[in-house]
Write a protein that holds these residues in place. Sequence first.
Motif, PDB file in Angstrom:
ATOM      1  N   ILE A   2       0.275  11.593   4.623  1.00 12.62           N
ATOM      2  CA  ILE A   2       1.434  10.904   4.062  1.00 12.62           C
ATOM      3  C   ILE A   2       1.106  10.395   2.660  1.00 12.62           C
ATOM      4  O   ILE A   2       1.938  10.380   1.781  1.00 12.62           O
ATOM      5  CB  ILE A   2       1.854   9.739   4.992  1.00 12.62           C
ATOM      6  N   GLY A   3      -0.155   9.987   2.466  1.00 17.00           N
ATOM      7  CA  GLY A   3      -0.541   9.451   1.161  1.00 17.00           C
ATOM      8  C   GLY A   3      -0.312   7.952   1.059  1.00 17.00           C
ATOM      9  O   GLY A   3      -0.412   7.366  -0.006  1.00 17.00           O
ATOM     10  N   THR A   4       0.017   7.318   2.194  1.00 22.72           N
ATOM     11  CA  THR A   4      -0.017   5.860   2.316  1.00 22.72           C
ATOM     12  C   THR A   4      -1.090   5.617   3.369  1.00 22.72           C
ATOM     13  O   THR A   4      -0.914   6.037   4.525  1.00 22.72           O
ATOM     14  CB  THR A   4       1.323   5.292   2.835  1.00 22.72           C
ATOM     15  N   ALA A   5      -2.188   4.980   2.986  1.00 16.90           N
ATOM     16  CA  ALA A   5      -3.310   4.864   3.921  1.00 16.90           C
ATOM     17  C   ALA A   5      -2.877   4.235   5.243  1.00 16.90           C
ATOM     18  O   ALA A   5      -3.251   4.704   6.319  1.00 16.90           O
ATOM     19  CB  ALA A   5      -4.439   4.075   3.277  1.00 16.90           C
TER      20      ALA A   5
ATOM     21  N   TYR B 165      -9.584  -4.758   0.384  1.00 19.60           N
ATOM     22  CA  TYR B 165      -8.133  -4.850   0.643  1.00 19.60           C
ATOM     23  C   TYR B 165      -7.626  -3.808   1.618  1.00 19.60           C
ATOM     24  O   TYR B 165      -6.603  -4.013   2.262  1.00 19.60           O
ATOM     25  CB  TYR B 165      -7.343  -4.690  -0.667  1.00 19.60           C
ATOM     26  N   GLU B 166      -8.284  -2.646   1.655  1.00 22.78           N
ATOM     27  CA  GLU B 166      -7.756  -1.557   2.482  1.00 22.78           C
ATOM     28  C   GLU B 166      -8.728  -1.185   3.606  1.00 22.78           C
ATOM     29  O   GLU B 166      -8.361  -1.182   4.783  1.00 22.78           O
ATOM     30  CB  GLU B 166      -7.489  -0.312   1.621  1.00 22.78           C
ATOM     31  N   VAL B 167      -9.952  -0.851   3.226  1.00 28.10           N
ATOM     32  CA  VAL B 167     -10.863  -0.236   4.186  1.00 28.10           C
ATOM     33  C   VAL B 167     -11.273  -1.209   5.298  1.00 28.10           C
ATOM     34  O   VAL B 167     -11.178  -0.880   6.488  1.00 28.10           O
ATOM     35  CB  VAL B 167     -12.100   0.337   3.449  1.00 28.10           C
TER      36      VAL B 167
ATOM     37  N   ASP C 282       0.852  -1.190   0.000  1.00 32.74           N
ATOM     38  CA  ASP C 282       0.000   0.000   0.000  1.00 32.74           C
ATOM     39  C   ASP C 282       0.890   1.243   0.000  1.00 32.74           C
ATOM     40  O   ASP C 282       1.916   1.266   0.672  1.00 32.74           O
ATOM     41  CB  ASP C 282      -0.861  -0.024   1.271  1.00 32.74           C
ATOM     42  N   GLY C 283       0.458   2.254  -0.759  1.00 30.72           N
ATOM     43  CA  GLY C 283       1.222   3.504  -0.813  1.00 30.72           C
ATOM     44  C   GLY C 283       2.242   3.482  -1.927  1.00 30.72           C
ATOM     45  O   GLY C 283       3.330   4.046  -1.793  1.00 30.72           O
ATOM     46  N   SER C 284       1.868   2.862  -3.049  1.00 31.75           N
ATOM     47  CA  SER C 284       2.882   2.626  -4.085  1.00 31.75           C
ATOM     48  C   SER C 284       3.500   3.911  -4.624  1.00 31.75           C
ATOM     49  O   SER C 284       4.655   3.900  -5.030  1.00 31.75           O
ATOM     50  CB  SER C 284       2.324   1.762  -5.204  1.00 31.75           C
TER      51      SER C 284
HETATM   52  P1  FDP Z   1      -1.273   4.615  -3.537  1.00 31.55           P
HETATM   53  O1  FDP Z   1      -2.199   5.030  -4.641  1.00 31.55           O
HETATM   54  O2  FDP Z   1       0.001   5.392  -3.521  1.00 31.55           O
HETATM   55  O3  FDP Z   1      -1.035   3.110  -3.490  1.00 31.55           O
HETATM   56  O4  FDP Z   1      -5.190   3.338  -2.265  1.00 31.55           O
HETATM   57  C1  FDP Z   1      -3.842   3.491  -2.414  1.00 31.55           C
HETATM   58  C2  FDP Z   1      -3.316   4.785  -1.833  1.00 31.55           C
HETATM   59  O5  FDP Z   1      -1.980   4.950  -2.137  1.00 31.55           O
HETATM   60  C3  FDP Z   1      -3.483   4.859  -0.296  1.00 31.55           C
HETATM   61  O6  FDP Z   1      -2.502   4.164   0.388  1.00 31.55           O
HETATM   62  C4  FDP Z   1      -3.416   6.341  -0.045  1.00 31.55           C
HETATM   63  O7  FDP Z   1      -4.059   6.737   1.161  1.00 31.55           O
HETATM   64  C5  FDP Z   1      -4.122   6.891  -1.243  1.00 31.55           C
HETATM   65  O8  FDP Z   1      -4.006   5.931  -2.288  1.00 31.55           O
HETATM   66  C6  FDP Z   1      -3.502   8.182  -1.719  1.00 31.55           C
HETATM   67  O9  FDP Z   1      -4.272   8.712  -2.735  1.00 31.55           O
HETATM   68  P2  FDP Z   1      -4.092  10.230  -3.254  1.00 31.55           P
HETATM   69  O10 FDP Z   1      -2.769  10.288  -3.932  1.00 31.55           O
HETATM   70  O11 FDP Z   1      -5.231  10.429  -4.194  1.00 31.55           O
HETATM   71  O12 FDP Z   1      -4.180  11.139  -2.066  1.00 31.55           O
END
Ligand code: FDP
Length: 346
Positions: free
Chosen positions: A248-251, A282-284, A121-123
């Motif tokens: 951070i943009g990684t959930a 997968y995430e929520v 997650d957070g690619s």
């Molecule tokens: P990512 O696309 O970098 O894999 O659902 C994936 C996710 O990251 C979450 O981990 C993160 O919270 C979200 O997308 C970030 O999305 P935004 O770039 O639209 O904020």
Amino acid sequence: MNDYSNKLVTIERQISEQQDMFPEATGEFSRLLRDLTLALRIIARDVRRAGLNDILGYTQTTNIHGESVKKLDEFANDIIFRAMDHGGHLCVMASEESDGLITIPNEYKKGRYVLAFDPLDGSSNIDVNITIGTIFSVYRRLEPNEITDGNAADLLQPGFKQVCAGYALYGSSTQLVYTTGHGVDVFTFDPTIGEFLLSHSQVRIPKRGKIYSVNEGNYHSWAPELQHVNYLKLPSSDGQRPYSSRYIGTAIADIHRTLFYGGIFMYPSDTKSPNGKLRLIYEVNPLAAIIEEAGGRASNGIGSVLELQPESIHQRVPVFMGSEDDVNDLEMFLRGEHPAQKDGSV
Ligand code: FDP
């Protein structure tokens, strides 16, 4: 509950102690978790060496969501499959990175459990050395005595049916956070001995926090009720409210901070993404199970996401998770019932 204050507890030990609490347990579930932690150890090792191993960067393919697939995502996906396909505990798997169901090869026994995972997650943060992680979720198959392959219905179960959920966070240290419905425990990986050691037992999320976490760049396309975010930023007459913003943009990383510090993490729907961005299965659901088990709330804006009946394995849902009071306030805003909306103070 055990007193862990002065004990050294490895994840293996905790898993076997929890198994002992259930005399009818066959050990299948414990073995499943052991196999999974092996995969997490291997992924953690390679995340640490990513820059050296030349596995950063994109492959030439896109995943089923049309996003470019990074090499490390593929690697993590493959490791989890290889650790989990032959143990005899699973009847089917599904991964955020794979189209359709992942079947157990014919030569291996099919078990009583179902595994859903997001291998990395957070690619978008991989290439810049920012925290990423693996999310997992385990269900019982619907027909426990069946010995054939599992099917989509086994995966399309509401989140409250998860028997285990958690994530591994590859941050400044590697941590494994999980729940089997008996509280939330955090294990920190000690690379010198190759073990996950219990570092935070029975974590509780604060009832209210002081942090909001959302991609505010999408503000222009949100529903007007999400003025809730302005409410958090504007001082009230008694000098309260201004929340800090952290995203951070990684959930998993944003949720992990929320678990410890409280506040609210959101990925709402917007005009571009009417169902939000995050995937229910997968995430929520796994992150919601952790937050709710720690005493917080995880809502789709109306009620608990754990009650939602999934319709497809890659379904997305809007989500608001965190401290109970913060999520309650948000829901009130979405219903147009918050006192601040009525007295015009936002
Ligand atoms: P990512 O696309 O970098 O894999 O659902 C994936 C996710 O990251 C979450 O981990 C993160 O919270 C979200 O997308 C970030 O999305 P935004 O770039 O639209 O904020």
